[in-house]
Design a protein around this motif. Structure first.
Motif, PDB file in Angstrom:
ATOM      1  N   GLU A   1     -22.864   1.576  38.697  1.00 46.15           N
ATOM      2  CA  GLU A   1     -22.959   2.990  39.109  1.00 46.15           C
ATOM      3  C   GLU A   1     -23.083   3.056  40.633  1.00 46.15           C
ATOM      4  N   PHE A   2     -23.955   2.228  41.209  1.00 47.95           N
ATOM      5  CA  PHE A   2     -24.176   2.243  42.656  1.00 47.95           C
ATOM      6  C   PHE A   2     -22.860   1.992  43.417  1.00 47.95           C
ATOM      7  N   PHE A   3     -22.139   0.931  43.024  1.00 45.80           N
ATOM      8  CA  PHE A   3     -20.907   0.615  43.772  1.00 45.80           C
ATOM      9  C   PHE A   3     -19.865   1.719  43.579  1.00 45.80           C
ATOM     10  N   GLY A   4     -19.876   2.361  42.399  1.00 46.13           N
ATOM     11  CA  GLY A   4     -18.968   3.503  42.182  1.00 46.13           C
ATOM     12  C   GLY A   4     -19.314   4.644  43.133  1.00 46.13           C
ATOM     13  N   VAL A   5     -20.597   4.925  43.267  1.00 48.99           N
ATOM     14  CA  VAL A   5     -21.028   6.044  44.124  1.00 48.99           C
ATOM     15  C   VAL A   5     -20.658   5.766  45.576  1.00 48.99           C
ATOM     16  N   ILE A   6     -20.877   4.531  46.055  1.00 51.19           N
ATOM     17  CA  ILE A   6     -20.577   4.294  47.482  1.00 51.19           C
ATOM     18  C   ILE A   6     -19.068   4.196  47.744  1.00 51.19           C
ATOM     19  N   LYS A   7     -18.302   4.060  46.653  1.00 54.92           N
ATOM     20  CA  LYS A   7     -16.835   4.107  46.838  1.00 54.92           C
ATOM     21  C   LYS A   7     -16.328   5.548  46.747  1.00 54.92           C
ATOM     22  N   GLY A   8     -17.207   6.492  46.538  1.00 59.84           N
ATOM     23  CA  GLY A   8     -16.783   7.904  46.534  1.00 59.84           C
ATOM     24  C   GLY A   8     -16.712   8.525  45.152  1.00 59.84           C
TER      25      GLY A   8
END
Ligand code: BYC
Length: 340
Positions: free
Chosen positions: A281-288
């Motif tokens: 979830e975190f990496f998805g959020v920082i990818k936009g």
């Protein structure tokens, strides 16, 4: 011969070779002294600072949105005044940080452009919606609480303007955390429905607040170098642990629970163990791809465009003032002196 006490004492920078400049920089870092804007610094150090400081500034500015959204719906005049002051503080933090980052040679317009084009990051936490008034409490207690844990060590960052700007920011963040705590405490001691609102807000913000510290150390490409340069003083996991240890007793005092069944005191480590966070979830959020990324960015772009006339007026005013000062200078110049 240079003394080890003052690595700058050697000679002026233009008399030194590249190797000597690097040695002097290393000696300043080793001696825990500050690097100032006029000092020579390695390009990677400069780039890392601009990256981190501009991301930090963007986070403060984008971070005004979830709370700004509740100013008109605050439950009392007093709550409204406090929330307005907090959101204004965040604007101020963004401005100090942009100013501090500009001392590294990157113009503010360039940093704005990086944010608005989606190339620059800002804290993952601000891509989550603020659904209820209780979220103002959870943001203050958890988000500002995490920010304090992360930012107090940054007051000792090796780059002078960054460290100094963090001192005032941290003082204001402490007030922000207290106001969040007080909102949650009031709700938690109110009606069962109010208590449920507070619990629901904490349940939603707990995981994302822990993720504010960044990826786990073994997936954090920048940490080691930043710690060697004494920009960061502790790793992401060390600070996350410090935060968990701080909030567990605070949650008990609030009468609320933290949504992690694995949370338990570990006698051997002298710390609380906590469950694995959702890093996909975190990496998805920082990818936009977080729930509010598009909305937050569009709102910032609209605000920037709507503020065009203010920037134009300010630039014109500054031009006029400069022209007037130059004219006054000429008028008062002694007779026969050279006209500039
Ligand atoms: N969100 O190697 P890592 C506030 C990125 S605002 C998004 O560990 P680093 C407040 C990271 O940038 C407070 N991105 O990086 C305001 C890197 O990507 P790039 C905001 C994240 O820099 C309003 C990549 O992931 N605080 O308090 O060593 C209302 C790999 O990470 C995040 C700051 O900005 C994230 N959470 O460490 C209320 C503090 N985490 O750049 C409150 C200053 C990581 O290589 N910043 N990334 O493309 C820092 O301390 C550090 O930059 C971080 C990350 C600990 C955040």
């Amino acid at each position: 011969m240079t003394t080890t006490h003052d690595p700058r004492a050697a000679s002026s920078a233009d008399e030194l070779t590249a190797e000597q400049l690097q040695e002097r920089f290393d000696a300043l870092i080793a001696a825990d002294q500050r690097i100032e804007p006029t000092d020579w610094m390695p390009e990677d150090y400069r780039r890392t600072l601009v990256r981190q400081m501009s991301q930090h500034a963007h986070s403060e500015i984008i971070g005004m949105q979830p709370e700004g959204n509740w100013i008109t719906r605050a439950p009392s005049l007093k709550r409204k005044a406090i929330l307005m002051a907090k959101v204004q503080d965040e604007a101020g933090h963004g401005l100090y940080l942009y100013s501090a980052a500009e001392t590294l040679g990157t113009p503010r317009d360039e940093m704005f452009e990086q944010l608005m084009s989606g190339r620059a990051k800002y804290s993952s936490i601000f891509n989550y919606p603020a659904r209820s008034w209780a979220d103002m409490g959870a943001i203050g207690w958890l988000v500002d609480g995490a920010a304090i844990c992360n930012q107090v060590p940054l007051c000792r960052a090796s780059y002078g303007p960054y460290g100094r700007s963090m001192v005032r920011i941290c003082k204001e963040e402490s007030f922000h955390q207290r106001q969040g705590w007080e909102i949650l405490y009031t709700l938690s001691h109110g009606t069962p429905k109010q208590k449920q609102m507070a619990q629901d807000a904490v349940n939603r913000f707990y995981g994302p607040a822990l993720q504010m510290f960044g990826p786990p150390d073994d997936q954090s490409p920048n940490s080691q170098q930043s710690m060697d340069w004494k920009i960061k003083r502790f790793s992401n996991d060390e600070l996350r642990q410090r935060f968990v240890d701080m909030i567990v007793p605070q949650a008990e005092a609030l009468g609320l629970t933290l949504p992690d069944p694995d949370l338990a005191w570990n006698e051997e480590r002298g710390h609380y163990d906590y469950g694995e966070l959702d890093w996909d979830e975190f990496f998805g959020v920082i990818k936009g791809h977080g729930p509010c990324n598009q909305q937050r960015l569009q709102h910032r772009i609209d605000a920037h465009e709507n503020g065009e006339w203010v920037r134009e007026a300010a630039a014109e005013y500054a031009r006029k003032m400069q022209e007037r000062a130059a004219r006054a200078d000429t008028d008062t110049a002694p007779a026969g002196s050279e006209q500039r």
